[in-house]
Structures are given as structure tokens and as C-alpha cells.
Design an enzyme around this catalytic site. Structure first.
Site, PDB file in Angstrom:
ATOM      1  CG  ASP A  48      -9.140-103.965  24.774  1.00 11.61           C
ATOM      2  OD1 ASP A  48      -8.217-104.584  24.221  1.00 11.61           O
ATOM      3  OD2 ASP A  48      -9.848-104.452  25.665  1.00 11.61           O
ATOM      4  CB  SER A  81      -8.331-116.313  28.472  1.00  9.02           C
ATOM      5  OG  SER A  81      -7.604-115.170  28.802  1.00  9.02           O
ATOM      6  CG  HIS A 133      -8.540-102.480  33.668  1.00 11.23           C
ATOM      7  ND1 HIS A 133      -8.214-103.389  34.653  1.00 11.23           N
ATOM      8  CD2 HIS A 133      -8.255-103.088  32.482  1.00 11.23           C
ATOM      9  CE1 HIS A 133      -7.747-104.485  34.078  1.00 11.23           C
ATOM     10  NE2 HIS A 133      -7.758-104.337  32.774  1.00 11.23           N
ATOM     11  NE  ARG A 188      -2.187-104.331  29.020  1.00  9.26           N
ATOM     12  CZ  ARG A 188      -3.251-105.141  29.118  1.00  9.26           C
ATOM     13  NH1 ARG A 188      -3.153-106.379  28.692  1.00  9.26           N
ATOM     14  NH2 ARG A 188      -4.376-104.721  29.637  1.00  9.26           N
ATOM     15  CG  HIS A 205     -11.440-111.886  28.389  1.00  9.43           C
ATOM     16  ND1 HIS A 205     -10.450-111.046  28.801  1.00  9.43           N
ATOM     17  CD2 HIS A 205     -10.928-113.152  28.543  1.00  9.43           C
ATOM     18  CE1 HIS A 205      -9.391-111.753  29.175  1.00  9.43           C
ATOM     19  NE2 HIS A 205      -9.652-113.029  29.023  1.00  9.43           N
TER      20      HIS A 205
HETATM   21  N1  HAX Z   1     -17.604 -95.214  30.242  1.00  8.59           N
HETATM   22  C1  HAX Z   1     -18.718 -94.929  30.936  1.00  8.59           C
HETATM   23  N2  HAX Z   1     -18.997 -95.427  32.145  1.00  8.59           N
HETATM   24  C2  HAX Z   1     -18.071 -96.232  32.685  1.00  8.59           C
HETATM   25  C3  HAX Z   1     -16.874 -96.542  32.037  1.00  8.59           C
HETATM   26  C4  HAX Z   1     -16.653 -96.009  30.762  1.00  8.59           C
HETATM   27  N3  HAX Z   1     -15.565 -96.286  30.042  1.00  8.59           N
HETATM   28  N4  HAX Z   1     -16.155 -97.373  32.828  1.00  8.59           N
HETATM   29  C5  HAX Z   1     -16.896 -97.587  33.926  1.00  8.59           C
HETATM   30  N5  HAX Z   1     -18.070 -96.881  33.835  1.00  8.59           N
HETATM   31  C6  HAX Z   1     -19.171 -96.924  34.768  1.00  8.59           C
HETATM   32  C7  HAX Z   1     -19.650 -98.352  34.907  1.00  8.59           C
HETATM   33  O1  HAX Z   1     -20.507 -98.697  33.822  1.00  8.59           O
HETATM   34  C8  HAX Z   1     -20.358 -98.316  36.235  1.00  8.59           C
HETATM   35  O2  HAX Z   1     -21.605 -97.704  36.040  1.00  8.59           O
HETATM   36  P1  HAX Z   1     -22.912 -98.205  36.870  1.00  8.59           P
HETATM   37  O3  HAX Z   1     -22.581 -97.924  38.295  1.00  8.59           O
HETATM   38  O4  HAX Z   1     -24.011 -97.381  36.306  1.00  8.59           O
HETATM   39  O5  HAX Z   1     -23.043 -99.684  36.586  1.00  8.59           O
HETATM   40  C9  HAX Z   1     -19.481 -97.357  37.025  1.00  8.59           C
HETATM   41  O6  HAX Z   1     -18.741 -96.583  36.054  1.00  8.59           O
HETATM   42  C10 HAX Z   1     -18.477 -98.053  37.935  1.00  8.59           C
HETATM   43  O7  HAX Z   1     -17.756 -98.995  37.167  1.00  8.59           O
HETATM   44  P2  HAX Z   1     -16.244 -99.373  37.556  1.00  8.59           P
HETATM   45  O8  HAX Z   1     -16.266-100.040  38.890  1.00  8.59           O
HETATM   46  O9  HAX Z   1     -15.369 -98.211  37.371  1.00  8.59           O
HETATM   47  O10 HAX Z   1     -15.855-100.405  36.415  1.00  8.59           O
HETATM   48  P3  HAX Z   1     -16.049-101.999  36.418  1.00  8.59           P
HETATM   49  O11 HAX Z   1     -14.906-102.616  37.151  1.00  8.59           O
HETATM   50  O12 HAX Z   1     -17.429-102.372  36.804  1.00  8.59           O
HETATM   51  O13 HAX Z   1     -15.907-102.312  34.850  1.00  8.59           O
HETATM   52  C11 HAX Z   1     -14.965-102.112  32.697  1.00  8.59           C
HETATM   53  C12 HAX Z   1     -14.671-102.237  34.189  1.00  8.59           C
HETATM   54  C13 HAX Z   1     -13.657-102.218  31.912  1.00  8.59           C
HETATM   55  C14 HAX Z   1     -15.902-103.259  32.218  1.00  8.59           C
HETATM   56  C15 HAX Z   1     -15.619-100.735  32.455  1.00  8.59           C
HETATM   57  O14 HAX Z   1     -14.713 -99.718  32.819  1.00  8.59           O
HETATM   58  C16 HAX Z   1     -16.103-100.543  31.041  1.00  8.59           C
HETATM   59  O15 HAX Z   1     -17.220-100.954  30.693  1.00  8.59           O
HETATM   60  N6  HAX Z   1     -15.233 -99.903  30.172  1.00  8.59           N
HETATM   61  C17 HAX Z   1     -15.551 -99.763  28.788  1.00  8.59           C
HETATM   62  C18 HAX Z   1     -15.377-101.083  28.033  1.00  8.59           C
HETATM   63  C19 HAX Z   1     -13.914-101.488  27.940  1.00  8.59           C
HETATM   64  O16 HAX Z   1     -13.034-100.686  27.720  1.00  8.59           O
HETATM   65  N7  HAX Z   1     -13.636-102.802  28.089  1.00  8.59           N
HETATM   66  C20 HAX Z   1     -12.278-103.328  27.949  1.00  8.59           C
HETATM   67  C21 HAX Z   1     -11.671-103.764  29.256  1.00  8.59           C
HETATM   68  C22 HAX Z   1     -10.231-104.204  29.075  1.00  8.59           C
HETATM   69  C23 HAX Z   1     -10.087-105.675  29.223  1.00  8.59           C
HETATM   70  O17 HAX Z   1     -10.077-106.186  30.339  1.00  8.59           O
HETATM   71  N8  HAX Z   1      -9.975-106.400  28.110  1.00  8.59           N
HETATM   72  O18 HAX Z   1      -9.787-107.747  28.146  1.00  8.59           O
END
Ligand code: HAX
Length: 432
Positions: free
Chosen positions: A364, A233, A309, A318, A263
Site C-alpha cells: 500500500d 476478505s 505488516h 509487491r 484492510h
Molecule cells: N508506523 C508507526 N508505528 C508502527 C508502524 C508504522 N508503520 N507499524 C507498526 N507500528 C507500531 C504499532 O502501532 C505498535 O505500536 P503499539 O505497541 O504502541 O501498539 C507496534 O509498532 C508493534 O506493532 P507490530 O506488531 O509491528 O504491527 P501489527 O502487526 O500490530 O500491525 C500494521 C501491522 C500493518 C497494522 C501496522 O504495521 C501499521 O499500522 N502500519 C501502518 C498502516 C498500514 O500500512 N496498513 C496497511 C497494511 C497492509 C495490508 O495488510 N493491507 O491490506
């Protein structure tokens, strides 16, 4: 002159000089390199943007103008806007003056309600919100003054005026959308005796006998205010603003990015997970049940929402601020208790699984459960709340960028063929 504008008028010449001197003396210093993985991977980690309103440190979390967000949890969102923009918290007089500035601009024109009423009933609340901001664009002082030949060193003043007009109206518009979209009755008029966050809570019209919902709204609006410059954003709003599109265009575009499931929409997913857990176990599960449930979720190939994250490597401060609020206000609420048990158990599960780089909760993981406790149970609406708060950061970044004369954003894209060539060149150089 209003105190905030007066402060900025004094600060801006020095900020400009500082930026010019930095560029003159160090303009060619390299601060980042870009790998092919980064070019294909959303530019993660590439340092190519300047943002002074806030910084997100992997090991500390968000700091607004150098102050950790946890230390700002008791502040009003209006104070946070003042801080984002000027680098200082307002004293009592400056806060009252700024609140008066907002109040004077709070009236929402009737044509906004007419447009919102004319939208299809199944329009998403975020679509309604972003549309309302865009339709308000006809009020833009920036656009009018630009057409009249406004000098460049006054851009920030017009951007500030548009930003204040917008911020003043956002709670009324957002609350009106809530009432309209979910059949809660007519919009409730703003109460000028209330602060920005409490007035928003009031206009939503949910019962709040002890004022704790108003406190939650203030906290929510403070905690989601800004997250440096590269998130979807902020970056979108920055880019649109860099074309000298006015703040209404830029904020509306930023909100469209916030609407995405990766997001701002993520908080919905978290609450779904928590409520799904409660449904499955008929209440708060035992620790053994919850651990097994988390493992099953991972084994089925799903993520645990609210954990992990892209930048942070600690419990999001937060999250901690919301957790403290929940412990104080609704510790016995089933939904909050499940959130609390997930927090106690899931980081170990994720560590044991060993995939997520960050096994800790992000904001979140908890925000939705607190909103739910107070009867704000319409998940689709949560991103609108996030957007009202994030507008504080988007607009302060826009005003600063117009003050500094930040040029139009135009990174260079390259073709896959060019990248293949670069990769082959690097291989040849390594072999030589
Ligand atoms: N549960 C299970 N597996 C997870 C995980 C979780 N909460 N968080 C990361 N992983 C996995 C990833 O899917 C990835 O798996 P693959 O190698 O099989 O693709 C691996 O761990 C490495 O990922 P990472 O490098 O630690 O995390 P990224 O930077 O790629 O992604 C995310 C960050 C927030 C998208 C990720 O941690 C996630 O999907 N979390 C759950 C969804 C979530 O909470 N989203 C809100 C984010 C907050 C935000 O920014 N809001 O605006």
C-alpha cells in the site's frame, strides 16, 4: 470442454484422495496451539485453515502456488487465475481458451446498471461494487443446481461457472461505477480485442497514449490477486461459501471486509500521507526535512502508513514490483519521488524508534502513487480496484473448497468466564 475445466476435472479426484488420506492417517496430529492472547487478538498466528492457492512467508512474501509474486509480475491476471486454481501457468493455447471463456461471459445485464443508477449519489464505490455483485446473484448456477439436487461432487463445477461469470463481468461493472460515480460520462463498452486488465483500463476511460496505464492495471490486478486464506476478505468469503452460499454471496461478503480501513482501504491513507508531505514542503522534501517529518508523525502518535505488516518482515515483494514499474515509467513524477525517498529513509526511522516489528514498506506504500500518476486520483475508488483483483483469489479458493467438500466453518467460541477458569486451572497446575 474448456481447457481449464478439463484440467481441473483431471486434477480433482487426486486432490480429494490426497486430502482423505492425510485426514485418515494424520487427522489427530496437532498443528497449532491457541493462547488466551490469540483468542482475544484476532486469532493471529493460529493455524486452523487450509489454503493451497498462495502462501505468505514472513521472510519471502507472497508466493502463488509456490512461485514468488515478484516472478509473476509480467504475467497477465488471467494467467494468475489459471495458476491459482490449477497450480500451473497456462500455455498459449490454454490462455487464449480461458480468455475466450471470459469474453463469452462479459455482458453485464441491464438490471445491474439500473440498480446502480438508483443508488444514492453519495453511496461509496465499494458499496456500489458489492451491491452489483450481490444483485448478480440471481444468475447463480450453483444456487439453481443446488435446488435441483446437484450431487456434491459437482459443486465445484457450478462454483466455477459462477466464478467465471463474475470475473468476466467485474471489470465492466467496476469501470462503470467509476464513470457513474465520478461524473465521467456513460460506461464505456468492453473491447473484446483486449485482455482482462487492459480492457478494464480502457473502460475506465483515462488517457493512455503509450499503453502504460494498461500495463499498470495488469500489474495491479496481478499483484493483489490473493494473500492466502486468513485475511479478512478471504476468510469471510471462505466462511460464507462454506455454508454453500454461492460465489456471488461469498465474493460480495469478502468485498465488504475488504472495504475496511484496516484492510483494503489502507492504500488511501498512504497516498494521503504522501500528498500531505508534498503539500507541506511544496514539492519533494530534502532528506533532512523528510526524516524530521517522519519523526514528528511518530511523536504525534500516528503510524507511518504503508510501513509494517502483521506477517511480513521484509520489503513486500509487491512493493518492489511496483517500485520497478515506477522507476521505469514515472521516475521523475513528484509523488513517485516522495514515495521513493520515504522508502530510502523511513525504515531507518522506524528501526531507530524500535516499535514496529517490520520497518519495511508493504504494497500500500506505493500502489496509490502510481494510480495517481495516471490520473486515477479518486482515492475512494482504489479499494474497488483491489476488489477486482482479489476476486481472483476469492473465487479460486471457493472452487477448490467446493471440490474438496470443505465443511461449514464453525470454530468454537468460549466465554470470558470460561477463559478465566482455564487461566486459573493453568495457574494451579503450575503451582502444584
Ligand atoms: N508506523 C508507526 N508505528 C508502527 C508502524 C508504522 N508503520 N507499524 C507498526 N507500528 C507500531 C504499532 O502501532 C505498535 O505500536 P503499539 O505497541 O504502541 O501498539 C507496534 O509498532 C508493534 O506493532 P507490530 O506488531 O509491528 O504491527 P501489527 O502487526 O500490530 O500491525 C500494521 C501491522 C500493518 C497494522 C501496522 O504495521 C501499521 O499500522 N502500519 C501502518 C498502516 C498500514 O500500512 N496498513 C496497511 C497494511 C497492509 C495490508 O495488510 N493491507 O491490506
Amino acid at each position: 470442454m474448456p481447457i481449464l475445466k478439463d484440467k481441473l476435472t483431471q486434477q480433482i479426484p487426486a486432490l480429494r484422495k490426497e486430502a482423505q488420506a492425510l485426514l485418515k492417517e494424520n487427522g489427530n496430529t496437532v498443528i497449532s496451539e491457541v493462547t488466551i492472547a490469540q483468542a482475544f487478538g484476532g486469532m493471529r498466528g493460529v493455524k486452523g485453515l487450509v489454503c493451497d492457492t498462495s502462501v505468505v512467508d514472513a521472510d519471502k512474501g507472497l508466493a502463488v502456488r509456490g512461485i514468488p509474486i515478484g516472478d509473476l509480475a509480467d504475467r497477465l491476471p488471467e494467467e494468475i487465475f489459471y495458476l491459482l486454481l490449477s497450480g500451473e501457468l497456462p500455455d498459449k493455447a490454454a490462455l487464449a481458451d480461458f480468455q475466450g471463456e471470459l469474453r463469452a461471459r462479459a455482458q453485464v445485464p441491464d438490471y445491474i446498471w439500473n440498480v446502480l443508477r438508483a443508488m444514492p449519489e453519495d453511496s461509496h464505490p465499494m458499496t456500489m461494487f458489492s451491491t452489483a455483485v450481490l444483485v448478480l446473484e440471481r444468475e447463480s448456477v450453483f444456487r439453481r443446481r443446488y435446488a435441483e439436487g446437484m450431487p456434491k461432487d459437482q459443486y465445484w463445477e457450478a462454483a466455477l461457472e459462477d466464478s467465471l461469470q463474475l470475473l468476466a463481468k467485474l471489470p465492466t461493472i467496476a469501470a462503470g461505477i467509476y464513470r457513474m460515480h465520478y461524473g465521467k460520462g456513460n460506461p464505456i463498452p468492453s473491447n473484446p480485442a483486449l485482455d482482462w486488465g487492459a480492457d478494464y483500463a480502457f473502460m475506465l476511460g483515462l488517457p493512455d497514449p503509450d499503453g502504460q496505464f494498461a500495463n499498470l492495471m495488469r500489474l495491479y490486478l496481478t499483484l493483489h490477486c490473493d494473500h492466502e486464506g486468513g485475511n479478512v476478505s478471504a476468510f469471510t468469503s471462505h466462511t460464507v461459501g462454506s455454508a454453500l452460499s454461492d460465489p456471488y454471496y461469498a465474493v460480495s461478503a469478502g468485498l465488504d471486509g475488504l472495504a475496511g480501513p484496516l484492510h483494503g482501504l489502507a492504500n488511501q491513507e498512504c497516498l494521503h500521507f504522501v500528498l500531505g508531505t508534498r503539500k507541506k514542503f511544496g514539492g519533494v522534501p530534502t532528506d533532512a526535512q523528510l526524516r524530521e517529518y517522519a519523526w514528528n508523525t511518530l511523536k504525534e502518535g500516528h503510524v507511518i502508513p504503508g510501513y509494517g505488516h502483521a506477517v511480513l518482515r521484509i520489503t513486500d515483494p509487491r512493493f518492489t514490483a511496483f517500485h520497478k514499474f515506477g522507476e521505469r515509467v514515472c521516475a521523475q513524477d513528484d509523488v513517485f519521488r516522495i514515495v521513493d525517498r520515504i522508502f530510502a529513509l523511513v525504515p531507518d526511522v522506524l528501526r531507530e524508534q524500535g516499535k514496529a516489528k517490520d520497518p519495511w514498506p508493504n504494497v500500500d506504500a506505493i500502489s496509490g502513487s502510481l494510480l495517481y500518476h495516471f490520473g486515477l486520483t479518486e482515492f475512494d475508488y482504489y479499494t474497488v480496484l483491489f476488489g477486482v483483483s482479489r476476486a481472483l483469489g476469492l473465487t479460486s479458493q471457493l472452487v477448490i473448497n467446493r471440490a474438496l467438500g470443505t465443511p461449514i466453518t464453525r470454530p468454537k467460541s468460549v466465554s470470558t468466564a470460561w477463559i478465566k477458569g482455564a487461566a486459573a486451572g493453568a495457574r494451579r497446575a503450575a503451582a502444584a
